[in-house]
Design a protein around this motif. Structure first.
Motif, PDB file in Angstrom:
ATOM      1  N   UNK A 106       0.777  -1.135  -0.132  1.00  0.00           N
ATOM      2  CA  UNK A 106      -0.367   0.454   0.278  1.00  0.00           C
ATOM      3  C   UNK A 106       0.900   1.266   0.134  1.00  0.00           C
ATOM      4  N   UNK A 107       1.826   0.884  -0.915  1.00  0.00           N
ATOM      5  CA  UNK A 107       3.226   2.743  -0.584  1.00  0.00           C
ATOM      6  C   UNK A 107       3.066   2.225  -1.901  1.00  0.00           C
ATOM      7  N   UNK A 108       3.543   1.865  -2.652  1.00  0.00           N
ATOM      8  CA  UNK A 108       3.979   2.116  -4.266  1.00  0.00           C
ATOM      9  C   UNK A 108       3.690   3.076  -5.069  1.00  0.00           C
ATOM     10  N   UNK A 109       4.291   4.261  -5.245  1.00  0.00           N
ATOM     11  CA  UNK A 109       3.628   4.882  -6.032  1.00  0.00           C
ATOM     12  C   UNK A 109       3.102   5.431  -7.107  1.00  0.00           C
ATOM     13  N   UNK A 110       3.680   4.625  -8.464  1.00  0.00           N
ATOM     14  CA  UNK A 110       3.818   4.573  -9.626  1.00  0.00           C
ATOM     15  C   UNK A 110       2.763   4.244 -10.585  1.00  0.00           C
ATOM     16  N   UNK A 111       3.023   4.876 -11.717  1.00  0.00           N
ATOM     17  CA  UNK A 111       2.009   5.262 -12.905  1.00  0.00           C
ATOM     18  C   UNK A 111       0.758   3.693 -12.761  1.00  0.00           C
ATOM     19  N   UNK A 112       1.948   2.979 -13.292  1.00  0.00           N
ATOM     20  CA  UNK A 112       1.748   1.529 -13.419  1.00  0.00           C
ATOM     21  C   UNK A 112       0.658   1.192 -12.721  1.00  0.00           C
ATOM     22  N   UNK A 184       3.303  11.079  -3.514  1.00  0.00           N
ATOM     23  CA  UNK A 184       2.442  11.987  -4.649  1.00  0.00           C
ATOM     24  C   UNK A 184       2.146  11.863  -6.179  1.00  0.00           C
ATOM     25  N   UNK A 185       0.575  10.810  -5.294  1.00  0.00           N
ATOM     26  CA  UNK A 185       0.742   9.872  -7.245  1.00  0.00           C
ATOM     27  C   UNK A 185       0.579  10.861  -8.462  1.00  0.00           C
ATOM     28  N   UNK A 186       0.675  12.102  -8.157  1.00  0.00           N
ATOM     29  CA  UNK A 186       0.902  12.933  -9.798  1.00  0.00           C
ATOM     30  C   UNK A 186       1.799  14.603  -8.960  1.00  0.00           C
ATOM     31  N   UNK A 193       9.377  10.814  -5.216  1.00  0.00           N
ATOM     32  CA  UNK A 193       8.736   9.890  -3.598  1.00  0.00           C
ATOM     33  C   UNK A 193       9.861   9.343  -2.823  1.00  0.00           C
ATOM     34  N   UNK A 194      10.821   9.005  -3.187  1.00  0.00           N
ATOM     35  CA  UNK A 194      11.368   8.332  -2.174  1.00  0.00           C
ATOM     36  C   UNK A 194      12.568   9.070  -1.635  1.00  0.00           C
ATOM     37  N   UNK A 195      12.309  10.720  -2.178  1.00  0.00           N
ATOM     38  CA  UNK A 195      13.552  11.512  -1.771  1.00  0.00           C
ATOM     39  C   UNK A 195      12.986  12.771  -1.498  1.00  0.00           C
TER      40      UNK A 195
END
Length: 340
Positions: A106-112, A184-186, A193-195
């Motif tokens: 419930x943490x990965x922010x990638x577009x895919x 931040x999803x966008x 998002x890691x930094x």
């Protein structure tokens, strides 16, 4: 140069203890070859797979993604998905494959990941996450855990994180890893998002105080065992280290058993770790694998040591060549001066 003995299957208490220190699931990095190397360095640290999507297992039948060496125990399977029934089936596959724990991403922010309606976007749907956790727990007898962020986009973490933890606790989840940053999803890339979003360790410590019955681990920006010990001293149950454990595996993991777990185990010199990897490499090549698939994870073993650049350069230049074998690793090791 004998291989590791096959350890026994881990019980729930064993895995919870191992979670005192864990290596984060990292796409394209924490594959089975990486995990085998990390296990040589630390006998106790909890290791995670790369995220495997539930649709790939259930609809795509890609059960090969679950392959791992028994020497990797204790090892957790991380799943991505948002359909409770599909996740339950994927968790069942993981339990049948022999994993010690299954974790919901419930943490990965990638577009895919967002397009598949899972990952960090699930921070907006704690009830759905609870349904997923409940379905997974009903399907398996191994522990089901969650890895999350403190919030996404313009959410207020001090409001949404307690509600999220309360929801997953209500579904029976007893262990959660919290990446102490918003996602931040966008507008931000996965790397940013890691930094870029600021870390809020104090909030995660406050969540441990608010949810004393939960086993809470913290993730994000932790780059040394000193930092890990400082966070454990603040009352957290576990620390998860990501990129530092990958790029400086010996620095992070070789002393972990003694410092984090209190085990009487001296740090094994990186030269000896390389030699212990040779039988594994030979086995991998005999099965049709290529040298660089293993050695790409070994680049940082000598980080900060004289000869580290020569070690990396020779492996980079020669491990990808057709027919490259263990002799390449042995020649690369000759580039590293022995320490008296």
């Amino acid at each position: 140069m004998s291989e590791l003995p096959t350890p026994r299957k881990q019980g729930k208490s064993d895995v919870a203890r191992a979670a005192r220190l864990s290596v984060a699931p990292m796409m394209d990095w924490t594959d089975r070859h990486c995990r085998y190397l990390h296990r040589l360095l630390s006998a106790h640290t909890l290791l995670y797979t790369e995220m495997v999507t539930a649709p790939a297992l259930v609809r795509g039948g890609a059960l090969r993604l679950l392959d791992f060496s028994p020497q990797e125990h204790p090892v957790a399977l991380q799943l991505g998905g948002s359909d409770p029934l599909e996740l339950a089936q994927a968790a069942r596959f993981g339990a049948e494959a022999g994993y010690d724990q299954v974790d919901l991403n419930c943490g990965c922010p990638s577009d895919r990941v967002q397009s598949g309606t899972f990952g960090a976007i699930l921070m907006r749907s704690p009830e759905l996450v609870a349904d997923c956790v409940a379905a997974m727990r009903a399907a398996v007898d191994i522990e089901v855990t969650v890895k999350c962020r403190i919030g996404v986009d313009d959410q207020e973490p001090r409001e949404v994180l307690p509600a999220f933890l309360d929801a997953v606790r209500g579904a029976g989840c007893r262990r959660v890893v919290i990446h102490a940053r918003k996602a931040w999803l966008k507008g931000l890339s996965p790397k940013e998002n890691r930094d870029v979003p600021p870390l809020d360790y104090d909030l995660v410590v406050a969540m441990k105080q608010a949810f004393p019955d939960l086993h809470l681990s913290i993730n994000g920006g932790i780059d040394s065992l000193d930092a890990a010990e400082a966070l454990l001293a603040r009352g957290l149950d576990g620390v998860m280290i990501g990129r530092a454990a990958y790029h400086q595996p010996w620095d992070i993991l070789a002393a972990a058993d003694a410092r984090i777990f209190g085990a009487e185990r001296a740090a094994i010199p990186p030269e000896d770790i390389v030699r212990q990897m040779l039988p594994y490499i030979e086995s991998h090549l005999a099965q049709g694998g290529r040298l660089h698939q293993v050695t790409r994870h070994m680049m940082g073993l000598f980080a900060g040591r004289p000869g580290a650049r020569g070690w990396r350069r020779l492996l980079s230049e020669e491990a990808t060549r057709d027919g490259a074998g263990p002799e390449v690793v042995e020649r690369a090791l000759e580039r590293v001066p022995a320490i008296a």
